[in-house]
Design a protein around this motif. Structure first.
Motif, mmCIF file in Angstrom:
data_model
loop_
_atom_site.group_PDB
_atom_site.id
_atom_site.type_symbol
_atom_site.label_atom_id
_atom_site.label_comp_id
_atom_site.label_asym_id
_atom_site.label_seq_id
_atom_site.Cartn_x
_atom_site.Cartn_y
_atom_site.Cartn_z
ATOM 1 N N ILE A 279 -8.402 -6.767 -3.938
ATOM 2 C CA ILE A 279 -8.567 -7.085 -2.518
ATOM 3 C C ILE A 279 -7.208 -7.196 -1.837
ATOM 4 N N LEU A 280 -6.271 -7.893 -2.460
ATOM 5 C CA LEU A 280 -4.950 -8.054 -1.841
ATOM 6 C C LEU A 280 -4.206 -6.730 -1.744
ATOM 7 N N LEU A 281 -4.263 -5.922 -2.782
ATOM 8 C CA LEU A 281 -3.573 -4.631 -2.731
ATOM 9 C C LEU A 281 -4.222 -3.673 -1.739
ATOM 10 N N SER A 282 -5.545 -3.659 -1.706
ATOM 11 C CA SER A 282 -6.205 -2.733 -0.780
ATOM 12 C C SER A 282 -6.106 -3.210 0.665
ATOM 13 N N ALA A 283 -5.803 -4.480 0.870
ATOM 14 C CA ALA A 283 -5.622 -4.980 2.234
ATOM 15 C C ALA A 283 -4.181 -4.868 2.706
ATOM 16 N N SER A 284 -3.247 -4.594 1.797
ATOM 17 C CA SER A 284 -1.843 -4.559 2.224
ATOM 18 C C SER A 284 -1.194 -3.190 2.035
ATOM 19 N N LEU A 285 -1.282 -2.606 0.882
ATOM 20 C CA LEU A 285 -0.559 -1.355 0.619
ATOM 21 C C LEU A 285 -0.959 -0.197 1.533
ATOM 22 N N PRO A 286 -2.233 0.036 1.791
ATOM 23 C CA PRO A 286 -2.557 1.123 2.723
ATOM 24 C C PRO A 286 -1.994 0.880 4.124
ATOM 25 N N ASN A 287 -1.941 -0.381 4.547
ATOM 26 C CA ASN A 287 -1.401 -0.691 5.863
ATOM 27 C C ASN A 287 0.106 -0.500 5.910
ATOM 28 N N VAL A 288 0.781 -0.799 4.820
ATOM 29 C CA VAL A 288 2.224 -0.547 4.737
ATOM 30 C C VAL A 288 2.478 0.955 4.859
ATOM 31 N N ALA A 289 1.694 1.746 4.151
ATOM 32 C CA ALA A 289 1.844 3.204 4.226
ATOM 33 C C ALA A 289 1.505 3.719 5.622
ATOM 34 N N ALA A 290 0.471 3.179 6.242
ATOM 35 C CA ALA A 290 0.109 3.611 7.599
ATOM 36 C C ALA A 290 1.214 3.280 8.592
#
Length: 144
Positions: free
Chosen positions: A102-113
């Motif tokens: 949950i934490l990785l899917s809520a943060s890493l894609p947003n960092v990439a975006a």
């Protein structure tokens, strides 16, 4: 110095797009947060590190509102988990695995975006500079 206007603009885009998706489908996704992070990265400037940082800030600001809202929705309406969580969680065995996902899917894609948004800003800035330089060189030729 933090560019809070970029974070607020990304937050507003995330909230509006998620509200539209929820009104249309009755489901919550994480796509609005990605769009908001990309916008924040674009507004923050042309450095990918800045875009990544503002994408993360926007994701965290949006998450502060989204997570309690999801808890309320799940208690009151028995709503499913947001996409893609509903498909990933059945494969996880412990609470620790679920927390990490949950934490990785809520943060890493947003960092990439956010980084992609700042890259798009850099491309726009470069094309605007080349367009301005071609206009100046054309006007110099016309004057001669």
């Amino acid at each position: 110095m933090t560019r809070w206007r970029a974070v607020v603009a990304g937050f507003v885009l995330a909230a509006c797009s998620e509200a539209l998706v929820f009104a249309w489908t009755g489901r919550v996704t994480l796509v609005g947060g990605l769009a908001g992070s990309a916008l924040a990265g674009y507004l923050a400037g042309g450095e990918p590190a800045d875009g990544a940082w503002y994408g993360l800030l926007t994701a965290m600001a949006w998450g502060i509102v989204l997570i309690p809202g999801l808890v309320v929705l799940s208690v009151l309406t028995d709503a499913p988990l947001p996409f893609p969580m509903e498909f990933l969680l059945p494969y996880l065995e412990t609470a620790g695995e679920a927390t990490v996902i949950i934490l990785l899917s809520a943060s890493l894609p947003n960092v990439a975006a956010g980084a992609i948004g700042s890259h798009a800003r850099r491309q726009d800035d470069q094309s605007n500079r080349s367009e301005r330089s071609s206009r100046t060189s054309n006007s110099d030729v016309e004057e001669a």
